[in-house]
Motif scaffolding. Structure first.
Motif, PDB file in Angstrom:
ATOM      1  N   THR A  25      97.723 -63.220  31.455  1.00  0.00           N
ATOM      2  CA  THR A  25      96.831 -62.950  32.825  1.00  0.00           C
ATOM      3  C   THR A  25      95.874 -64.080  32.710  1.00  0.00           C
ATOM      4  O   THR A  25      95.371 -64.768  33.581  1.00  0.00           O
ATOM      5  CB  THR A  25      96.260 -61.675  32.647  1.00  0.00           C
ATOM      6  OG1 THR A  25      95.614 -61.357  31.574  1.00  0.00           O
ATOM      7  CG2 THR A  25      97.272 -60.502  33.137  1.00  0.00           C
ATOM      8  N   CYS A  28      97.301 -67.218  34.093  1.00  0.00           N
ATOM      9  CA  CYS A  28      97.477 -66.985  35.515  1.00  0.00           C
ATOM     10  C   CYS A  28      96.274 -67.343  36.159  1.00  0.00           C
ATOM     11  O   CYS A  28      96.234 -68.153  37.042  1.00  0.00           O
ATOM     12  CB  CYS A  28      97.720 -65.571  35.866  1.00  0.00           C
ATOM     13  SG  CYS A  28      99.285 -65.278  35.703  1.00  0.00           S
ATOM     14  N   GLY A  33     101.410 -70.949  35.410  1.00  0.00           N
ATOM     15  CA  GLY A  33     102.639 -70.013  34.906  1.00  0.00           C
ATOM     16  C   GLY A  33     103.134 -69.832  33.834  1.00  0.00           C
ATOM     17  O   GLY A  33     102.504 -70.520  32.835  1.00  0.00           O
ATOM     18  N   ASP A 156     104.750 -64.253  42.479  1.00  0.00           N
ATOM     19  CA  ASP A 156     103.885 -64.317  41.217  1.00  0.00           C
ATOM     20  C   ASP A 156     104.668 -64.066  39.949  1.00  0.00           C
ATOM     21  O   ASP A 156     104.280 -64.659  38.800  1.00  0.00           O
ATOM     22  CB  ASP A 156     102.599 -63.582  41.572  1.00  0.00           C
ATOM     23  CG  ASP A 156     101.820 -63.823  42.612  1.00  0.00           C
ATOM     24  OD1 ASP A 156     101.308 -65.022  42.797  1.00  0.00           O
ATOM     25  OD2 ASP A 156     101.422 -62.927  43.456  1.00  0.00           O
ATOM     26  N   LYS A 180     103.581 -71.841  38.737  1.00  0.00           N
ATOM     27  CA  LYS A 180     102.420 -70.757  38.798  1.00  0.00           C
ATOM     28  C   LYS A 180     102.888 -69.496  38.564  1.00  0.00           C
ATOM     29  O   LYS A 180     101.895 -68.457  38.293  1.00  0.00           O
ATOM     30  CB  LYS A 180     101.337 -70.809  39.829  1.00  0.00           C
ATOM     31  CG  LYS A 180     100.702 -72.357  40.168  1.00  0.00           C
ATOM     32  CD  LYS A 180      99.794 -71.944  41.070  1.00  0.00           C
ATOM     33  CE  LYS A 180      99.063 -73.428  41.186  1.00  0.00           C
ATOM     34  NZ  LYS A 180      98.143 -73.706  42.294  1.00  0.00           N
TER      35      LYS A 180
END
Ligand code: UDP
Length: 241
Positions: A25, A28, A33, A156, A180
């Motif tokens: 996270t 992110c 990515g 995502d 990403k």
């Protein structure tokens, strides 16, 4: 960067589950990515015998996690222990939880068509804020068309349940177009999610007997499972070198 532990040429992140999720996270949040490989002894042995696959993991994976007790044992034998198992199935749920919290976009690729559809329904039921932007079964021949479908869905997260090495090869091909996104191969996880394959009871998981449960349910896996003792022998040999 992070500390890693080398097991037969595969570099495992020295992270527990919480740290793994935080690392992903965190990347992110900074627009990066993450290509995650959850590697079990079978994958490590396959990589050992297939330099192409080993090279693919080295070049493309941002994070390799210890999928199962075999890897934990191997790392322990080498005197460089890993904190805990970070299995593909558990990490899938953790990441779906993250996607749910942030109403993020998820693509589910792989497994048989009915299993894939059931997995989609389960995710939608358990993680209602997840936006499933696409899904496809794992029995296709033209990679390019599926890749295009995934890229235009702007996910995502892409979870690929194609089995190894195919899932990693496919995701590596996708990586440059989705810089990403979180890309992760999840093996047989959709079957578990869909309920067509059951996970071992918790007491068996805790006693590290999940492999035994799988063997009872699918005796045909015996050939694949014989890899575990071979893996431990190879780890011991590599220590003596
Ligand atoms: N699979 C697929 N396409 C294929 C071969 C396999 O989608 O061409 C799926 C299969 O249906 C299953 C998953 O990939 O859902 C692999 O499961 P397995 O138990 O072999 O994975 P493991 O976690 O043991 O690597």
């Amino acid at each position: 960067m992070f500390e890693s532990v080398d097991v037969l040429g595969v570099a495992f992140a020295k992270f527990n589950m919480r740290e793994t999720v935080a690392y992903i996270t965190g990347r992110c949040a900074s627009g990066q990515g993450t290509f995650v490989v959850t590697a079990n002894p079978e994958i490590v042995m396959y990589a050992k015998d297939h330099p192409d696959y080993a090279g693919l993991i080295k070049r493309h994976a941002d994070l390799v996690t210890a999928d199962g007790i075999g890897i934990i044992k191997g790392a322990q034998m080498l005197g460089t222990p890993l904190p805990e198992r970070v299995t593909g199935y558990d990490l899938l749920h953790e990441l779906l939880g993250v996607a749910n919290d942030n109403s993020q976009r998820v693509y589910l690729l792989g497994a048989k068509a009915d299993v894939n559809a059931m997995a989609v329904a389960k995710v939608q039921e358990q993680y209602p804020n997840v936006r499933i932007v696409g899904a496809h079964d794992g029995y296709f021949s033209a990679d390019a068309a599926i890749m295009q479908d995934i890229i235009s869905a702007k996910p995502d997260f892409v979870f690929a349940a194609l089995g190894f090495p195919r899932q990693e090869q496919f995701l590596a091909g996708l990586q440059p177009s989705l810089p990403k996104a979180v890309l992760m191969g999840v093996g047989g996880s959709f079957d578990v999610l869909a309920g067509t394959a059951k996970r071992a009871p918790v007491w068996m998981q805790n006693a590290h007997l999940e492999w035994f449960y799988r063997l009872l349910k699918q005796p045909s896996r015996i050939g694949r499972m014989m890899v575990l003792p071979k893996f431990l022998v190879e780890v011991r040999k590599s220590k003596q070198k």
